[in-house]
Write a protein that holds these residues in place. Structure first.
Motif, PDB file in Angstrom:
ATOM      1  N   GLU A  57     147.345  22.162  47.030  1.00  0.00           N
ATOM      2  CA  GLU A  57     146.708  22.975  45.985  1.00  0.00           C
ATOM      3  C   GLU A  57     146.233  22.110  44.818  1.00  0.00           C
ATOM      4  O   GLU A  57     145.144  22.312  44.284  1.00  0.00           O
ATOM      5  N   ALA A  58     147.032  21.106  44.442  1.00  0.00           N
ATOM      6  CA  ALA A  58     146.707  20.301  43.253  1.00  0.00           C
ATOM      7  C   ALA A  58     145.690  19.211  43.555  1.00  0.00           C
ATOM      8  O   ALA A  58     144.919  18.834  42.670  1.00  0.00           O
ATOM      9  N   LEU A  59     145.680  18.728  44.802  1.00  0.00           N
ATOM     10  CA  LEU A  59     144.864  17.536  45.105  1.00  0.00           C
ATOM     11  C   LEU A  59     144.102  17.621  46.429  1.00  0.00           C
ATOM     12  O   LEU A  59     142.872  17.634  46.441  1.00  0.00           O
ATOM     13  N   LEU A  60     144.828  17.721  47.527  1.00  0.00           N
ATOM     14  CA  LEU A  60     144.211  17.428  48.826  1.00  0.00           C
ATOM     15  C   LEU A  60     143.075  18.374  49.194  1.00  0.00           C
ATOM     16  O   LEU A  60     142.120  17.974  49.867  1.00  0.00           O
ATOM     17  N   SER A  61     143.134  19.611  48.740  1.00  0.00           N
ATOM     18  CA  SER A  61     142.068  20.564  49.101  1.00  0.00           C
ATOM     19  C   SER A  61     140.822  20.362  48.238  1.00  0.00           C
ATOM     20  O   SER A  61     139.815  21.049  48.424  1.00  0.00           O
ATOM     21  N   HIS A  62     140.872  19.396  47.315  1.00  0.00           N
ATOM     22  CA  HIS A  62     139.735  19.171  46.405  1.00  0.00           C
ATOM     23  C   HIS A  62     139.043  17.828  46.616  1.00  0.00           C
ATOM     24  O   HIS A  62     138.088  17.515  45.886  1.00  0.00           O
ATOM     25  N   VAL A  63     139.543  17.021  47.549  1.00  0.00           N
ATOM     26  CA  VAL A  63     138.991  15.667  47.686  1.00  0.00           C
ATOM     27  C   VAL A  63     138.561  15.393  49.131  1.00  0.00           C
ATOM     28  O   VAL A  63     139.112  15.986  50.069  1.00  0.00           O
ATOM     29  N   ASN A 110     156.545  20.972  49.114  1.00  0.00           N
ATOM     30  CA  ASN A 110     155.881  19.866  48.411  1.00  0.00           C
ATOM     31  C   ASN A 110     154.477  19.666  48.963  1.00  0.00           C
ATOM     32  O   ASN A 110     153.542  19.314  48.229  1.00  0.00           O
ATOM     33  N   PHE A 111     154.319  19.905  50.279  1.00  0.00           N
ATOM     34  CA  PHE A 111     152.991  19.774  50.878  1.00  0.00           C
ATOM     35  C   PHE A 111     152.039  20.786  50.248  1.00  0.00           C
ATOM     36  O   PHE A 111     150.920  20.460  49.838  1.00  0.00           O
ATOM     37  N   ARG A 112     152.513  22.041  50.116  1.00  0.00           N
ATOM     38  CA  ARG A 112     151.654  23.075  49.528  1.00  0.00           C
ATOM     39  C   ARG A 112     151.258  22.705  48.104  1.00  0.00           C
ATOM     40  O   ARG A 112     150.083  22.814  47.726  1.00  0.00           O
ATOM     41  N   MET A 113     152.226  22.257  47.319  1.00  0.00           N
ATOM     42  CA  MET A 113     151.922  21.865  45.934  1.00  0.00           C
ATOM     43  C   MET A 113     150.836  20.799  45.907  1.00  0.00           C
ATOM     44  O   MET A 113     149.868  20.869  45.156  1.00  0.00           O
ATOM     45  N   THR A 114     150.959  19.805  46.782  1.00  0.00           N
ATOM     46  CA  THR A 114     150.007  18.693  46.792  1.00  0.00           C
ATOM     47  C   THR A 114     148.643  19.133  47.313  1.00  0.00           C
ATOM     48  O   THR A 114     147.612  18.668  46.817  1.00  0.00           O
TER      49      THR A 114
END
Ligand code: 6PG
Length: 252
Positions: A100-106, A94-98
């Motif tokens: 990739e979808a969010l945390l690495s972009h903000v 779940n950490f990886r999903m989050t």
């Protein structure tokens, strides 16, 4: 079967149901709602994120304008409501999903991201370590209903009525003392999950439910079917249910 220590459902008066046309509209409504909540509060804003597939669209929206520029990332802290006991770079994480979808972009400070430790620990030791991290963040070892741990807890709904990793029949359902539990008695992967006391220590809990395959179980949740672990979530604050029309089909 519901164990005696499971508390009842949140009173209907504190339940807010919103039916959105489709998964995209659901994700947009959830993003607007989360931004509203985050910017309406001062100070530290803590969120327990849900895993699975349903919240991904929400996370991807938050990673782009206008949310990326308006969200108070510097004072927001992200935790996980549950995690699969796999390395953080595993496709099922779940950490990886989050990430990739969010945390690495903000622009969120790394120290504001609190993943469940899944390496170098047994599931039980990982649960204990995550509880310590939550207690350090909270600044106390006892949850005070007047000072909820989370500003928002996001939850999903499994086809069997589980939420987070609180599965029907799991020993973790009866846990009223610990904040985090290892789930090794459910089908498949071992998991780490927040327990009911930790989930309920939320100013707002929001279920995100989408897809026609969820309409029967969601109708049971709305009826307060005690056999469903998700039906026993009774937060100190408000309970929101954001569902798409397909998942709400059986509500009658
Ligand atoms: C997980 C979740 C779990 C999820 C439900 C719904 O780690 O799988 O936290 O509780 O929310 O299983 O999953 P979907 O959104 O994929 O239907």
């Amino acid at each position: 079967m519901a164990s005696s220590s499971q508390v009842g459902a949140a009173p209907v008066s504190r339940q807010r149901l919103e039916i959105l046309a489709d998964p995209e509209t659901l994700a947009k409504r959830a993003a607007d709602w989360l931004l509203d909540v985050a910017t309406s509060e001062a100070g530290i804003f803590s969120v327990a994120l849900s895993g699975g597939s349903t919240p991904r669209a929400l996370y991807e929206l938050l990673a782009g304008p206008p949310y990326r520029d308006a969200f108070p990332w510097a004072r927001s802290h992200f935790f996980w409501g549950d995690e699969r006991f796999v390395p953080h770079d595993d496709p099922q994480s779940n950490f990886r999903m989050t990430r990739e979808a969010l945390l690495s972009h903000v622009p969120i400070p790394a120290e504001n991201i609190h993943p469940v430790p899944t390496q170098g620990f047994s599931p039980e030791a990982a649960a204990a370590a995550y509880q310590r991290e939550l207690m350090t963040f909270y600044g106390a070892e006892k949850l005070d209903p007047k000072r909820p741990l989370f500003g928002v807890t996001l939850l999903g709904l499994g086809a069997d009525g589980h939420t987070a990793s609180l599965f029907p029949g799991a020993a973790a359902l009866a846990e009223r003392r610990r904040w985090v539990a290892a789930v090794t008695d459910a089908k498949g992967l071992a998991r780490i999950t927040l327990t009911y006391p930790a989930i309920e220590s939320s100013r707002r809990v929001a279920f995100l439910v989408a897809g026609k395959e969820k309409n029967a179980i969601f109708a049971r949740l709305r009826r307060g079917d005690g056999a469903l672990p998700a039906a026993h979530v009774n937060p100190v604050g408000d309970l929101w249910q954001f569902v798409d029309a397909a998942a709400a089909q059986a509500l009658g």
